[in-house]
Design a protein around this motif. Structure first.
Motif, PDB file in Angstrom:
ATOM      1  N   UNK A  76      11.436 -13.732   0.741  1.00  0.00           N
ATOM      2  CA  UNK A  76      11.090 -12.405   0.232  1.00  0.00           C
ATOM      3  C   UNK A  76       9.707 -12.408  -0.409  1.00  0.00           C
ATOM      4  N   UNK A  77       9.374 -13.481  -1.104  1.00  0.00           N
ATOM      5  CA  UNK A  77       8.080 -13.528  -1.802  1.00  0.00           C
ATOM      6  C   UNK A  77       6.924 -13.506  -0.816  1.00  0.00           C
ATOM      7  N   UNK A  78       7.061 -14.271   0.278  1.00  0.00           N
ATOM      8  CA  UNK A  78       5.996 -14.275   1.283  1.00  0.00           C
ATOM      9  C   UNK A  78       5.868 -12.905   1.940  1.00  0.00           C
ATOM     10  N   UNK A  79       6.995 -12.263   2.194  1.00  0.00           N
ATOM     11  CA  UNK A  79       6.950 -10.943   2.807  1.00  0.00           C
ATOM     12  C   UNK A  79       6.283  -9.926   1.874  1.00  0.00           C
ATOM     13  N   UNK A  80       6.598 -10.011   0.580  1.00  0.00           N
ATOM     14  CA  UNK A  80       5.948  -9.110  -0.384  1.00  0.00           C
ATOM     15  C   UNK A  80       4.448  -9.368  -0.459  1.00  0.00           C
ATOM     16  N   UNK A  81       4.059 -10.617  -0.377  1.00  0.00           N
ATOM     17  CA  UNK A  81       2.628 -10.933  -0.402  1.00  0.00           C
ATOM     18  C   UNK A  81       1.916 -10.331   0.795  1.00  0.00           C
ATOM     19  N   UNK A  82       2.546 -10.391   1.953  1.00  0.00           N
ATOM     20  CA  UNK A  82       1.938  -9.818   3.158  1.00  0.00           C
ATOM     21  C   UNK A  82       1.803  -8.303   3.019  1.00  0.00           C
ATOM     22  N   UNK A  83       2.832  -7.655   2.475  1.00  0.00           N
ATOM     23  CA  UNK A  83       2.755  -6.209   2.281  1.00  0.00           C
ATOM     24  C   UNK A  83       1.644  -5.839   1.311  1.00  0.00           C
ATOM     25  N   UNK A  84       1.495  -6.629   0.240  1.00  0.00           N
ATOM     26  CA  UNK A  84       0.417  -6.352  -0.718  1.00  0.00           C
ATOM     27  C   UNK A  84      -0.945  -6.518  -0.074  1.00  0.00           C
ATOM     28  N   UNK A  85      -1.075  -7.553   0.757  1.00  0.00           N
ATOM     29  CA  UNK A  85      -2.363  -7.768   1.446  1.00  0.00           C
ATOM     30  C   UNK A  85      -2.694  -6.612   2.373  1.00  0.00           C
ATOM     31  N   UNK A  86      -1.684  -6.112   3.091  1.00  0.00           N
ATOM     32  CA  UNK A  86      -1.927  -4.981   3.992  1.00  0.00           C
ATOM     33  C   UNK A  86      -2.310  -3.733   3.201  1.00  0.00           C
ATOM     34  N   UNK A  87      -1.648  -3.500   2.065  1.00  0.00           N
ATOM     35  CA  UNK A  87      -2.014  -2.337   1.238  1.00  0.00           C
ATOM     36  C   UNK A  87      -3.425  -2.454   0.700  1.00  0.00           C
ATOM     37  N   UNK A  88      -3.799  -3.661   0.293  1.00  0.00           N
ATOM     38  CA  UNK A  88      -5.163  -3.865  -0.213  1.00  0.00           C
ATOM     39  C   UNK A  88      -6.195  -3.640   0.884  1.00  0.00           C
ATOM     40  N   UNK A  89      -5.880  -4.081   2.121  1.00  0.00           N
ATOM     41  CA  UNK A  89      -6.797  -3.857   3.231  1.00  0.00           C
ATOM     42  C   UNK A  89      -6.936  -2.378   3.532  1.00  0.00           C
ATOM     43  N   UNK A  90      -5.810  -1.646   3.511  1.00  0.00           N
ATOM     44  CA  UNK A  90      -5.882  -0.206   3.770  1.00  0.00           C
ATOM     45  C   UNK A  90      -6.691   0.502   2.686  1.00  0.00           C
ATOM     46  N   UNK A  91      -6.480   0.098   1.443  1.00  0.00           N
ATOM     47  CA  UNK A  91      -7.238   0.710   0.342  1.00  0.00           C
ATOM     48  C   UNK A  91      -8.723   0.419   0.467  1.00  0.00           C
ATOM     49  N   UNK A  92      -9.066  -0.814   0.878  1.00  0.00           N
ATOM     50  CA  UNK A  92     -10.482  -1.156   1.042  1.00  0.00           C
ATOM     51  C   UNK A  92     -11.107  -0.364   2.178  1.00  0.00           C
ATOM     52  N   UNK A  93     -10.340  -0.132   3.269  1.00  0.00           N
ATOM     53  CA  UNK A  93     -10.870   0.673   4.372  1.00  0.00           C
ATOM     54  C   UNK A  93     -11.104   2.111   3.940  1.00  0.00           C
ATOM     55  N   UNK A  94     -10.167   2.644   3.119  1.00  0.00           N
ATOM     56  CA  UNK A  94     -10.367   4.011   2.624  1.00  0.00           C
ATOM     57  C   UNK A  94     -11.589   4.113   1.736  1.00  0.00           C
ATOM     58  N   UNK A  95     -11.813   3.083   0.941  1.00  0.00           N
ATOM     59  CA  UNK A  95     -12.991   3.106   0.077  1.00  0.00           C
ATOM     60  C   UNK A  95     -14.272   2.993   0.880  1.00  0.00           C
TER      61      UNK A  95
END
Length: 295
Positions: free
Chosen positions: A182-201
């Protein structure tokens, strides 16, 4: 009862653990020896009355041994702290060794002078910046280099395995139900959210710079002027239907007119029906143009 001559005969001719024999002479390694030479007058073991100077962490002490304390070995030596000033230290030595043999007083002052000089040299050397020679442990360096290489290979392998598993997870190779950390899966989701936020910025709104609406107003004024001339020509012909059709076309051409504009145009057309203007144009050879309006 202590007998100094018997003690010296045993030390000199039998055995002494402090004596060191060399080609040039015999030396004494006893810490209380005032000269460092193995002889009858300088031996601290074969003299019941003896004096010397010792150094304890940069502080000099005057050690004195008397025969009255020979039966008490733990209190055999009397210690006096000497001041750091050389002249005051000499005065203190003269005070305590006033009735001692001249040989011991002279050797004690010589030892004090020599120790003061090397203490000054030590201070000067400590203030200087010198290169420090350090050995290089080759075996340890090689061992650390091998461990670093193994750690890098393991890290690359772990990353490749993780990426491969994530790709399979996205493709749905393992189905809907499976066990995963579960921890690795949560880390991957956080990374994807950070990438999406960086693209929006990164996607900033574009700024455009355009000219004013002066030209558009001028074009509309020209169209109104042309329409007024056409309106006059149509009124000359006397067809009301054509005037209303022309007004409708003009509204469509502007693309933004409201119903109020349409109503205003209709009222203007009704008002213009009442009075007609006849325009006559005469061309003369001498003048350029002349325009006469008759109502």
């Amino acid at each position: 009862m202590q007998h100094d001559e018997v003690t010296w005969q045993i030390i000199r001719h039998s055995h002494c653990s402090y004596m060191t024999k060399t080609v040039t002479g015999n030396f004494c390694r006893n810490l209380y020896n005032v000269t460092g030479i193995c002889n009858r007058s300088s031996c601290p073991l074969a003299n019941s009355r003896y004096v010397t100077i010792r150094d304890h962490d940069g502080v000099f002490y005057l050690y004195m041994k008397a025969i009255e304390r020979a039966h008490r070995p733990n209190e055999q030596w009397e210690r006096v702290k000497l001041p750091r000033n050389y002249e005051k230290a000499l005065e203190l030595v003269d005070k305590h060794l006033e009735f001692w043999p001249k040989f011991l007083v002279h050797k004690t002052k010589q030892r004090l002078t020599k120790m003061t000089q090397y203490r000054i040299r030590m201070r000067k050397l400590q203030l200087k910046v010198r290169e420090k020679i350090v050995t290089m442990p080759r075996k340890q360096i090689k061992r650390e280099a091998r461990r670093e290489e193994k750690a890098e290979r393991a890290a690359v392998l772990d990353k490749s395995i993780e990426q491969e598993l994530l790709e399979r997870l996205k493709k749905g190779v393992y189905g809907d139900i499976y066990n995963y950390p579960v921890q690795a899966y949560d880390n991957v989701l956080k990374m994807e959210e950070m990438q999406a936020a960086s693209e929006d910025e990164e996607e900033e709104p574009e700024v455009e710079y355009v000219e004013g609406y002066d030209e558009l107003e001028e074009e509309e004024d020209m169209e109104d002027f042309g329409g007024w001339a056409i309106d006059e020509s149509l009124r000359n012909d006397g067809s009301d239907e054509e005037i209303e059709a022309f007004n409708q076309k003009k509204l469509k051409r502007r693309q933004g007119g409201s119903e109020s504009d349409l109503g205003n145009l209709k009222e203007n057309s009704k008002l213009k029906k009442k009075g007609r203007v006849i325009i006559e144009v005469e061309h003369d050879d001498d003048t350029d143009q002349r325009q006469t309006a008759v109502q």
